[in-house]
Scaffold this motif. Structure first.
Motif, mmCIF file in Angstrom:
data_model
loop_
_atom_site.group_PDB
_atom_site.id
_atom_site.type_symbol
_atom_site.label_atom_id
_atom_site.label_comp_id
_atom_site.label_asym_id
_atom_site.label_seq_id
_atom_site.Cartn_x
_atom_site.Cartn_y
_atom_site.Cartn_z
ATOM 1 N N ASP A 43 11.938 -46.999 -5.129
ATOM 2 C CA ASP A 43 12.497 -48.000 -5.943
ATOM 3 C C ASP A 43 11.694 -49.377 -5.666
ATOM 4 O OD1 ASP A 43 14.417 -46.138 -7.015
ATOM 5 O OD2 ASP A 43 16.014 -46.805 -5.577
ATOM 6 N N LYS A 44 11.673 -49.556 -4.592
ATOM 7 C CA LYS A 44 10.620 -50.875 -4.012
ATOM 8 C C LYS A 44 9.471 -50.992 -4.565
ATOM 9 C CE LYS A 44 14.174 -51.998 -0.474
ATOM 10 N NZ LYS A 44 15.161 -51.194 -0.922
ATOM 11 N N TYR A 45 8.690 -49.784 -4.494
ATOM 12 C CA TYR A 45 7.408 -49.786 -5.260
ATOM 13 C C TYR A 45 7.460 -50.017 -6.576
ATOM 14 C CZ TYR A 45 3.009 -48.288 -7.210
ATOM 15 O OH TYR A 45 1.949 -48.181 -7.920
ATOM 16 N N ASP A 46 8.288 -49.653 -7.318
ATOM 17 C CA ASP A 46 8.776 -49.826 -8.845
ATOM 18 C C ASP A 46 8.837 -51.345 -9.045
ATOM 19 O OD1 ASP A 46 8.398 -46.962 -9.085
ATOM 20 O OD2 ASP A 46 10.492 -46.579 -9.399
ATOM 21 N N PHE A 47 9.681 -51.754 -8.114
ATOM 22 C CA PHE A 47 10.039 -53.352 -8.511
ATOM 23 C C PHE A 47 8.701 -54.081 -8.366
ATOM 24 C CE2 PHE A 47 10.392 -57.398 -6.255
ATOM 25 C CZ PHE A 47 11.119 -58.092 -7.057
ATOM 26 N N PHE A 48 7.624 -53.931 -7.311
ATOM 27 C CA PHE A 48 6.629 -54.756 -6.980
ATOM 28 C C PHE A 48 5.565 -54.401 -7.874
ATOM 29 C CE2 PHE A 48 8.398 -55.370 -2.735
ATOM 30 C CZ PHE A 48 8.322 -56.756 -2.602
ATOM 31 N N GLU A 49 5.694 -53.224 -8.670
ATOM 32 C CA GLU A 49 4.507 -52.860 -9.679
ATOM 33 C C GLU A 49 4.777 -53.958 -10.751
ATOM 34 O OE1 GLU A 49 2.655 -48.835 -10.297
ATOM 35 O OE2 GLU A 49 4.501 -48.900 -11.274
#
Length: 1030
Positions: free
Chosen positions: A740-746
């Motif tokens: 989830d947090k990777y998706d946000f930063f992407e």
């Protein structure tokens, strides 16, 4: 008294009624006729005394510029400021600015006032009075000054306001100028002002420490005289940095490829070869960190070791290259190696970072330094003769002028401290006079421009037990040091302010006191306990600057305030703790003192117990302001640092990694605490977004990923039957949160950055991606392949391939599967993949087929789709002569509105306050090739990247306020401005576009601009009004 201001025709003057004058309470106005109306009535004796006070070190007043006084010396920046303002006042814009960067004590405030005095008969000149500054009210008063009373005057009575902004204050951590700029534009729009010339030119004074770093720009086609002058400026900067106390300093030399910049820098090294060890490295960085991190780090390590091996005396290093980004890694490596081994009071390395550019712009600022150029030395020497002739022996007391005239030498300031002063300190170390001198030296050295007030100083000396007969005055108490002090007034007050005459005198006094065993921490502690206590509101800003405010370093902010760092260098970390504890008690509701204490414990204090104390203070800070997400971040950082320290300790004890289950237990417990702290921070950051002016704090999400990356290796140390797994952390549960947090930063990092000139740190991207790879790479997989597969699943991820090696792009996108005709997400990703393939020179689906896919979705549902969908509508359907118009295309006017709504709903809160990067520009070619991406500007030396047709300098030029800019690979779009809104005009359509620079939209009329697209919609860059525009 009726004063006058210049009209639209500067030869005409307008008389201003007294009622209007008093309504401008935030402005100190320089009236056009002040010299004639007031100056003629000034007592010559008073004028002479005021000039004497100024020459000693009292801040300048307008009285110092009256004809009754000797003209002041014009420092080197005076003519530069005049030229810049003359250019700015003819520009088509609402607001513009000229920056004066100055070292405290160099005469910056005086120079700025000289410039206003020079323009008082031409422009409406005013200085901002910054006590309790309200920028909204200030903006109203500034525009009142532009328009004149009640806006009843005709347009020809308008005249540009030259506004001097000389304040260090910030609003919500933003510079005053940035906030005022937006408030001025809002007020201009509210009043419906259209203007052919700027309503306001802001002369923005910015205190700057040039002893650490500076940037010099060398344009092409300079005359020999101008080149010689530029060389003197480079030598001036080197001499200035040589006198500083930093271990490493930098001079960024940006030079046009045809300017001879490299030859000039080499010439300077030859001239200084007897003073320095001189070294030149040409194209020193061979590896791009994005291509091979390990190889890059090894290259930096070898370079730093080589440089340290040649250090015997200060090294003057010339780096001559075309890409300066890797420099920050070399600086961090050098600083780390010099941290404990280097103790000298001058730099070990002065680095001239010479970067060649295909285009450079003449700088839009002026710099004033505590180092004189040769022609300045002549002017000051001549002025000294005039002063000595007028003031005789009295001129020996003009310390501020004499220090400046002598070239800002530390010895000159030191010599002003007489033997009598030293003996007084030695014999009366605990006297009120010595202590007050210490307070003044401390605050004037670390917070230049600060002062104490006479009433509070009088209260301080009352603490001594005087008999009724004695009861001395403040002047009597301070008589031993009165030669070094100045007493002056601020605003309408009587002479109530006290400070030392110059910052160098403050430094010299502080050094003298430390020689008599009065340490900086002793003086600061005494100041807090006996001056601040009970009067905290009077000293809030000074104490925050002394103990909390972190100055900018070479590559990032310093870890602590200058005073705290200096005390640490004296091996007095415990004294820092005592100081901050005292401040924390005095300012008992301020969270920043306990926050600083927490950071001091975990970063600088030795021993395991430090983490217990750090956590206590971090929690105390949270108790004082539990809604502030940045305050909450510190607790997470403490846990994370503790976690890293224990893991590094275990790794160093070889052979014991598998042994201590208790260590694993401890680490998992710490990781849980860190994750909880970062989760709490993330929740607080979300709540803060309810305030529409708050910028989103991403550190909670990022800290979570860093902790998860740190503990991933523990999975191999926990057996399936080990209950610790259930006791602390469920790694499978963490996996979902990591994604989830990777998706946000992407998308967050793909669509935005900190500001136009400031990128997010490289480690941000690296840590986010490394964490994802650890949790999602299967045993048989390659990490990079895992990451690339993930990137193919999102719009932000696909954009990453525009920054990749062409082969990587081809391997990952060429086999993109054709999507289902009704699936928006699949179609959006498929179309973007084909655009990227096209820009990479690879085979792709034709534009017409991609348009058909998108058009079908549009007609099934226009509103309520993703910002990415609307972005592709613009990219594929923007009307163009070069390609045949599509039958029944989407309505782009509606599309602008839908995209704006979609952006605000999906991304608006999180990207608030960040710079939205242009993803594509509209180029001159046809089909998909008309799209020009801006994510990886063209640079030499990098391997097979999907280069943009844009060069880095093109991007810089596009965002500057220069209407003459031409970018060959982009097409100019015709449009118009109406009611401060910009429209692209095409085929009877009027498509709203956002101006990249709101201040450039100053009047109605026909315009042209370059068209870019960010995730919020179409953007007009470099707006140019047509010459026949009324």
């Amino acid at each position: 008294m009726m004063y006058q201001l210049p009209s639209y025709n500067p030869s005409d003057k307008i008389s201003i009624p007294a009622t209007f004058q008093t309504s401008l309470s935030h402005l100190d106005i320089v009236w056009s006729d002040v010299s004639e109306t007031v100056g003629s009535k000034i007592n010559p004796g008073l004028a002479k005394q005021r000039q004497a006070d100024f020459l000693k070190g009292v801040p300048p007043k307008w009285l110092n510029f009256y004809p009754a006084n000797l003209p002041l010396v014009e420092r080197d920046g005076f003519n530069g400021l005049i030229e810049l303002i003359e250019k700015r006042k003819r520009k088509y814009c609402l607001i513009t600015e000229v920056s004066l960067r100055y070292q405290s004590g160099s005469g910056g405030s005086t120079l700025a006032m000289q410039v206003l005095w020079r323009f008082r008969k031409d422009l409406r000149c005013a200085k901002v009075i910054d006590s309790d500054l309200d920028t909204k009210e200030l903006s109203k008063q500034v525009l009142d000054l532009f328009l004149l009373p009640n806006e009843q005057h005709a347009e020809q009575d308008r005249r540009t306001v030259l506004l001097l902004l000389d304040t260090k204050e910030k609003i919500n951590d933003l510079p005053i100028k940035k906030v005022l700029w937006e408030d001025l534009i809002e007020e201009i729009h509210k009043r419906g002002i259209n203007t052919k010339t700027p309503a306001v030119i802001i002369l923005n004074c910015i205190p700057t420490d040039f002893t650490l770093k500076d940037k010099l720009i060398l344009p092409p086609n300079l005359s020999e005289g101008d080149k010689k002058q530029f060389k003197e400026q480079l030598l001036q900067q080197i001499r200035l940095q040589r006198k500083g106390h930093w271990k490493v300093t930098t001079i960024s030399l940006l030079h046009h490829k045809d300017s001879g910049g490299s030859a000039l820098a080499s010439e300077v090294l030859r001239d200084l070869s007897e003073e320095f060890t001189c070294e030149t490295l040409t194209e020193p960085f061979k590896t791009d960190i994005a291509e091979n991190k390990d190889e890059f780090e090894e290259e930096i390590e070898n370079m730093a070791n080589k440089l340290l091996s040649i250090y015997k005396r200060p090294v003057l290093l010339l780096l001559d290259h075309e890409d300066d980004k890797p420099l920050r890694y070399l600086l961090k490596n050098l600083l780390s190696k010099l941290q404990h081994a280097y103790q000298a009071d001058h730099p070990a390395f002065i680095i001239i970072n010479a970067v060649s550019k295909s285009a450079v712009r003449v700088p839009g600022d002026v710099k004033l330094k505590m180092e004189l150029l040769p022609d300045e030395k002549q002017r000051f020497a001549q002025k000294r003769q005039e002063i000595e002739q007028k003031y005789k022996k009295m001129s020996d007391k003009f310390h501020a002028f004499n220090i400046m005239q002598g070239g800002f030498q530390k010895e000159d300031a030191k010599n002003l401290i007489t033997d009598e002063m030293r003996k007084h300190v030695e014999n009366h170390i605990k006297s009120s006079s010595t202590r007050l001198l210490g307070f003044l030296a401390l605050i004037n050295s670390y917070v230049p421009g600060s002062r104490l007030t006479k009433p509070l100083c009088k209260e301080f000396i009352k603490q001594d037990r005087w008999t009724v007969e004695e009861k001395p005055s403040l002047e009597m108490i301070m008589k031993p040091f009165d030669d070094l002090m100045v007493i002056f007034s601020e605003g309408e007050q009587k002479a109530n302010c006290i400070r030392l005459a110059h910052p160098l005198i403050a430094d010299a006094c502080l050094n003298m006191l430390t020689e008599h065993k009065l340490t900086r921490s002793d003086i600061a502690q005494d100041f807090l306990k006996n001056m601040v206590k009970g009067k905290e509101s009077n000293y809030e800003k000074i104490c925050k600057s002394l103990l909390v405010t972190r100055p900018e370093g070479l590559t990032e902010k310093d870890m602590f305030s200058r005073l705290i760092l200096d005390i640490i260098r004296e091996n007095n970390t415990n004294q820092c703790i005592c100081l901050l504890e005292s401040a924390s008690k005095l300012f008992s509701t301020d969270p920043f003192y306990p926050q600083t204490l927490a950071r001091l414990y975990y970063i600088k204090v030795q021993g395991e117990n430090k983490y217990k104390k750090a956590k206590q203070w971090a929690k105390e800070a949270i108790d004082r302001d539990c809604t502030n997400s940045h305050i909450r971040d510190t607790l997470g950082q403490v846990h994370k640092n503790h976690l890293s320290r224990i893991w590094n300790k275990i790794k160093q004890e070889r052979g014991k990694v598998m042994k201590p289950c208790t260590d694993i237990d401890t680490r998992l417990a710490m990781a849980k605490s860190a994750i909880d702290a970062f989760d709490d921070e993330e929740k607080a950051a979300k709540d803060e977004l309810e305030n529409p002016k708050t910028k989103y704090n991403n550190r909670g999400r990022f800290g979570f990923l860093q902790v998860c990356k740190e503990i991933y290796d523990l999975r191999t140390l926990i057996g399936p039957k080990n209950p610790l797994k259930q006791k602390h952390l469920d790694f499978n549960g963490l996996r979902g949160s990591v994604e989830d947090k990777y998706d946000f930063f992407e998308w967050y990092l793909a669509f935005s950055k900190l500001s136009f000139k400031e990128e997010d740190p490289d480690y941000f991207h690296r840590d986010v991606e490394d964490c994802y790879k650890r949790y999602f790479t299967q045993d048989t997989q390659n990490e990079e392949k895992t990451l690339n597969e993930k990137k193919k699943e999102s719009f932000g991820g696909l954009l990453h391939f525009l920054k990749s090696d062409i082969n990587v792009c081809k391997q990952n996108l060429s086999a993109s599967e054709k999507p289902r005709s009704d699936n928006e997400d699949q179609i959006v990703l498929y179309i973007l993949a084909n655009i990227i393939l096209s820009l990479s020179g690879e085979p792709c689906e034709k534009a017409e087929k991609l348009q058909a896919r998108l058009q079908k979705l549009w007609f099934s549902k226009e509103q309520g789709r993703s910002p990415e969908f609307y972005l592709l509508i613009f990219l594929l359907f923007w009307p163009d002569d070069a390609q045949k118009a599509k039958t029944n295309p989407p309505d782009l006017e509606n599309c602008v509105e839908y995209m704006s709504q979609s952006y605000e709903s999906k991304y608006g809160e999180h990207l608030r306050g960040r710079y939205l990067v242009p993803l594509f520009f509209l180029g001159t070619e046809g089909g998909l090739q008309r799209l020009v991406h801006a994510l990886k500007p063209n640079k030499k030396g990098l391997r097979r990247l999907v280069h943009s047709k844009l060069h880095q300098t093109d991007l810089e030029l596009l965002t500057e306020r220069d209407e003459s800019v031409e970018v060959k690979c982009l097409q100019r779009i015709n449009g118009k401005v109406k009611n401060h809104r910009v429209f692209a005009v095409r085929d009877e359509q009027q498509i709203p576009v956002s101006p990249h620079d709101r201040a450039s939209v100053c009047k109605q009329g026909q315009v042209s601009f370059y068209l870019g697209f960010n995730i919020r919609g179409p953007v007009a860059y470099n707006i140019r009004y047509h010459k026949n525009c009324e």
